[in-house]
Write an enzyme that holds these catalytic residues in place. Structure first.
Site, PDB file in Angstrom:
ATOM      1  CD  GLU A 265      28.219  -9.257  11.684  1.00 18.92           C
ATOM      2  OE1 GLU A 265      27.604  -9.887  12.530  1.00 18.92           O
ATOM      3  OE2 GLU A 265      27.918  -8.636  10.766  1.00 18.92           O
ATOM      4  CD  GLU A 317      23.003  -1.895  15.003  1.00 19.24           C
ATOM      5  OE1 GLU A 317      22.642  -1.235  14.142  1.00 19.24           O
ATOM      6  OE2 GLU A 317      23.955  -2.877  15.136  1.00 19.24           O
ATOM      7  CE  LYS A 320      20.987  -5.973  14.184  1.00 19.19           C
ATOM      8  NZ  LYS A 320      22.297  -6.698  14.448  1.00 19.19           N
ATOM      9  CD  GLU A 328      20.846  -9.643  16.322  1.00 20.62           C
ATOM     10  OE1 GLU A 328      20.978 -10.709  16.834  1.00 20.62           O
ATOM     11  OE2 GLU A 328      21.098  -9.130  15.254  1.00 20.62           O
TER      12      GLU A 328
END
Ligand SMILES: *[C@@H]1O[C@H](CO)[C@@H](O)[C@H](O)[C@H]1NC(C)=O
Ligand SMILES: *[C@@H]1O[C@H](CO)[C@@H](O)[C@H](O)[C@H]1NC(C)=O
Ligand SMILES: *[C@@H]1O[C@H](CO)[C@@H](O)[C@H](O)[C@H]1NC(C)=O
Length: 481
Positions: A265, A317, A320, A328
């Protein structure tokens, strides 16, 4: 004599093959699915294909996602969530079943090209207080055995994506694993090495910048820095190289200095914090890709870039946890609906990102604060809406932070309304909400329209519009008569 010649010929062949086999590092992406508004998996696979992405990393083994990847030719890393490690480490039956259901059944002709299984995700994070550490080795051994039983042990490699806080030091050459992890890391790396697996690490210069007000901003990027780090005869111009070489030193200390490294990542969020914006995300990601593809390597591994680099992330997303920060939910190079946030050349053949096609949106309508009502009693509604829906861009540093009190209310109402799939009741808020057909987006602050991965919903909405047409015709008819 003949044998000598044969050996010489073989040797030449190897050299020749070797020069063809110099594998350049490839850019892949992480595909996480913690989202309120998920596109159909097949739409996402088309998005990967049209952007020529050939490697994708998943965090679990979601059957809908894997089915969509069948026959795509895309190389896949599936993941085992940390919560499953306890059972997989203690039961070979459980691991046999996991491998059968989530790997063997897909690795067939016309199936999914699963190349890696990630055993846990960042299981050594200090915030887990060691909860998962003791499961890793037994889980690796069990799953390796299960793969062997399925005749897949040489094709599917086990890996353990490692967070960068597993090692530390002020200078790259001094890098070492955290003392309490040294023994375990030695076992793991030795297992990976004997298995032909790479070491996977997640590296986040953004988090260094976000968590440390003294961190020199330009050192987080790849554009040159006024804060280069001198380490003996080596000079570091960016945090990524410094971090990478710290890991190289840590691996060297435990006897595996040659271990191939994959970046599991790396990325930059585009919203939700002061240093998180579209420009910074584009500059970081493009700088990273260009840096890696230049094959320069790092001071401790000159000319040897990481084997592969998986960007974090493909899509935003929105579901999250915001515990790490509001950013995030905004790591995607695409927004949740597959629209490119900025031009980016992935180095895979396209000069810019291509948007997702055939995304199934809900109808173009939004829920906003009713302009004719006194909004004094709205606080609890907002709290409730934002406790389930995503309001992360409203806060300081977010793209919707400056839209005013009324804007805040509308944003919260709309987030909730879309989350509830535009259910009419979800826009009531005791009469304070109102549905509108005009896009309330302001500047960079986008009021979303949800997407759906179910055909049924879009057919319902066409059913609705049929109903509307029938009523219009009826009114028309009665007027004429
Ligand atoms: C296969 O993976 C899925 C998704 O991660 C998980 O829910 C399921 O329990 C796994 N199957 C087995 C038999 O463990
Ligand atoms: C975007 O973020 C970068 C740092 O990450 C910062 O230097 C820049 O000022 C930000 N730009 C805007 C418009 O906020
Ligand atoms: C809108 O909400 C955000 C987040 O709660 C807050 O920081 C901001 O001050 C609010 N704006 C107004 C005008 O109330």
């Amino acid at each position: 004599m003949l044998r000598r010649r044969l050996e010489a010929a073989l040797y030449c062949l190897f050299l020749l093959l070797g020069s063809f086999l110099v594998v350049e590092s490839a850019i892949g992406v992480n595909w996480g699915t913690i989202s309120f508004h998920k596109m159909k998996p097949s739409t996402v696979v088309d998005l990967l294909k049209s952007n020529r992405v050939e490697k994708v990393k998943l965090f679990d083994a979601d059957s809908r996602v894997l089915k969509a990847l069948m026959g795509s030719g895309i190389q896949v890393m599936v993941g085992i969530p940390n919560e499953m490690l306890a059972s997989l480490s203690s039961s070979s039956l459980a691991s046999d079943l996991w491998v059968r259901q989530n790997v063997s059944s897909y690795v067939v002709k016309g199936g999914v090209d699963i190349r890696y299984v990630a055993v846990g995700n960042e299981p050594f994070l200090t915030s887990y207080n060691g909860e998962y550490q003791s499961y890793i080795m037994p889980a690796l051994l069990n799953i390796q055995q299960s793969l062997a039983k399925a005749n897949l042990a040489s094709y599917v490699k086990l890996v353990v994506p490692c967070n960068a806080d597993a090692y530390e030091s002020s200078l790259p050459s001094q890098g070492a694993f955290r003392p309490e992890l040294t023994q375990l890391m030695t076992q793991i790396v030795s297992f990976l090495n004997s298995n032909g697996s790479p070491f996977i690490v997640n590296i986040y210069p953004f988090l260094s910048l976000y968590g440390n007000s003294d961190f020199p901003q330009d050192y987080a990027f790849f554009e040159g820095t006024t804060h280069a780090v001198t380490d003996g005869s080596n000079i570091y111009y960016n945090a990524f190289d410094g971090n990478y070489d710290t890991l190289v030193s840590a691996l060297t200390k435990i006897g595996f200095g040659q271990m191939p490294i994959v970046i599991g990542e790396v990325g930059w969020p585009s919203d939700g914090a002061m240093g998180a914006n579209l420009t910074a995300a584009r500059v970081f990601n493009q700088g990273l890709i260009n840096h890696v593809l230049s094959n320069k390597g790092t001071p401790l591994r000159p000319g040897v870039p990481p084997v592969d680099v998986y960007l974090f992330s493909l899509l935003d997303e929105g579901a999250k946890s915001v515990l790490p920060g509001n950013f995030e939910r905004h790591w995607g190079i695409f927004s949740f609906d597959g629209q490119a946030k900025y031009p980016l050349n992935l180095g895979l053949g396209n000069k810019v990102l291509k948007n997702a096609k055939n995304v199934e949106y809900l109808p173009s309508r939004w829920c906003i604060a009713n302009p004719f009502r006194d909004l004094a009693d709205v606080t609890n509604h907002i709290k409730l809406a934002c406790s389930v829906a995503d309001c992360s861009t409203l806060n300081y540093g977010g793209s919707c932070n400056g839209i005013g009190a009324k804007g805040n209310i509308s944003y919260a109402f709309n987030s909730y309304y879309q989350l509830q799939m535009q259910n009419e009741k979800s826009c009531e808020f005791d009469g304070l909400g109102m549905i509108t057909f005009r896009d309330p987006s302001i500047g960079e602050c986008r009021f979303l329209v949800g997407v759906t991965d179910h055909r049924s919903l879009s057919s319902r909405s066409s059913g609705e519009s049929a109903l509307i047409w029938v009523s219009i015709l009826w009114v028309f008819w009665t007027l004429i008569l």
